[in-house]
Design a protein around this motif. Sequence first.
Motif, PDB file in Angstrom:
ATOM      1  N   GLN A 274      31.363  17.528  18.582  1.00 60.73           N
ATOM      2  CA  GLN A 274      30.548  17.530  19.796  1.00 60.73           C
ATOM      3  C   GLN A 274      31.300  16.859  20.948  1.00 60.73           C
ATOM      4  O   GLN A 274      31.295  17.353  22.074  1.00 60.73           O
TER       5      GLN A 274
ATOM      6  N   LYS B 102      34.867  21.189  27.775  1.00 61.54           N
ATOM      7  CA  LYS B 102      34.040  21.739  28.856  1.00 61.54           C
ATOM      8  C   LYS B 102      34.345  21.027  30.170  1.00 61.54           C
ATOM      9  O   LYS B 102      34.438  21.668  31.221  1.00 61.54           O
TER      10      LYS B 102
ATOM     11  N   ASN C 244      36.407  27.679  23.058  1.00 62.80           N
ATOM     12  CA  ASN C 244      35.855  28.754  22.235  1.00 62.80           C
ATOM     13  C   ASN C 244      36.126  28.518  20.748  1.00 62.80           C
ATOM     14  O   ASN C 244      35.259  28.771  19.906  1.00 62.80           O
TER      15      ASN C 244
ATOM     16  N   TYR D 166      33.745  25.730  19.635  1.00 58.78           N
ATOM     17  CA  TYR D 166      32.389  26.298  19.585  1.00 58.78           C
ATOM     18  C   TYR D 166      32.218  27.174  18.340  1.00 58.78           C
ATOM     19  O   TYR D 166      31.216  27.068  17.627  1.00 58.78           O
ATOM     20  N   SER D 167      33.188  28.027  18.070  1.00 54.70           N
ATOM     21  CA  SER D 167      33.102  28.929  16.919  1.00 54.70           C
ATOM     22  C   SER D 167      33.028  28.157  15.605  1.00 54.70           C
ATOM     23  O   SER D 167      32.226  28.488  14.723  1.00 54.70           O
TER      24      SER D 167
ATOM     25  N   THR E  49      29.620  26.526  15.316  1.00 58.59           N
ATOM     26  CA  THR E  49      28.590  27.519  15.029  1.00 58.59           C
ATOM     27  C   THR E  49      28.616  27.896  13.553  1.00 58.59           C
ATOM     28  O   THR E  49      27.564  28.000  12.914  1.00 58.59           O
TER      29      THR E  49
ATOM     30  N   TYR F  99      25.989  23.973  16.105  1.00 62.01           N
ATOM     31  CA  TYR F  99      25.762  24.398  17.487  1.00 62.01           C
ATOM     32  C   TYR F  99      24.976  25.697  17.420  1.00 62.01           C
ATOM     33  O   TYR F  99      25.488  26.709  16.968  1.00 62.01           O
ATOM     34  N   SER F 100      23.751  25.640  17.855  1.00 61.08           N
ATOM     35  CA  SER F 100      22.890  26.822  17.814  1.00 61.08           C
ATOM     36  C   SER F 100      22.386  27.124  19.215  1.00 61.08           C
ATOM     37  O   SER F 100      21.485  26.447  19.705  1.00 61.08           O
ATOM     38  N   PRO F 101      22.969  28.110  19.874  1.00 60.02           N
ATOM     39  CA  PRO F 101      22.485  28.450  21.200  1.00 60.02           C
ATOM     40  C   PRO F 101      21.052  28.973  21.130  1.00 60.02           C
ATOM     41  O   PRO F 101      20.652  29.609  20.150  1.00 60.02           O
ATOM     42  N   THR F 102      20.273  28.659  22.134  1.00 61.06           N
ATOM     43  CA  THR F 102      18.890  29.107  22.195  1.00 61.06           C
ATOM     44  C   THR F 102      18.840  30.582  22.538  1.00 61.06           C
ATOM     45  O   THR F 102      19.500  31.026  23.473  1.00 61.06           O
ATOM     46  N   GLN F 103      18.065  31.320  21.793  1.00 57.82           N
ATOM     47  CA  GLN F 103      17.881  32.737  22.073  1.00 57.82           C
ATOM     48  C   GLN F 103      16.822  32.883  23.163  1.00 57.82           C
ATOM     49  O   GLN F 103      15.743  32.308  23.059  1.00 57.82           O
TER      50      GLN F 103
END
Length: 85
Positions: free
Chosen positions: A8, A15, A49, A52-53, A56, A61-65
């Motif tokens: 994290q 970023k 990236n 992040y990969s 995930t 790391y779970s992006p919000t849908q």
Amino acid sequence: MDDKNLMQNLLLLEKSGCDLYMHGAVESGTQNVHLAFNSAFTDSLAMQNEIYSKMTLKGWYSPTQVEQKKIDSVKQQYSPAQPQG
């Protein structure tokens, strides 16, 4: 510090680096400076990236849908006005 917290922190640093490099490229005064910042930006994006990969894959790391309805609403809000016939 566990692996999740370490990743994290790395992601946040990347970023931040992306943000700095992008602004450096946009504000650069010469072509050489622009190319240097642009290259660093591209490298930093690739590293971001990759982090992040990996996060995930581990479920860290779970992006919000977002609902399609919300996406369509924002698209309509920022689309140029259609001329009325």
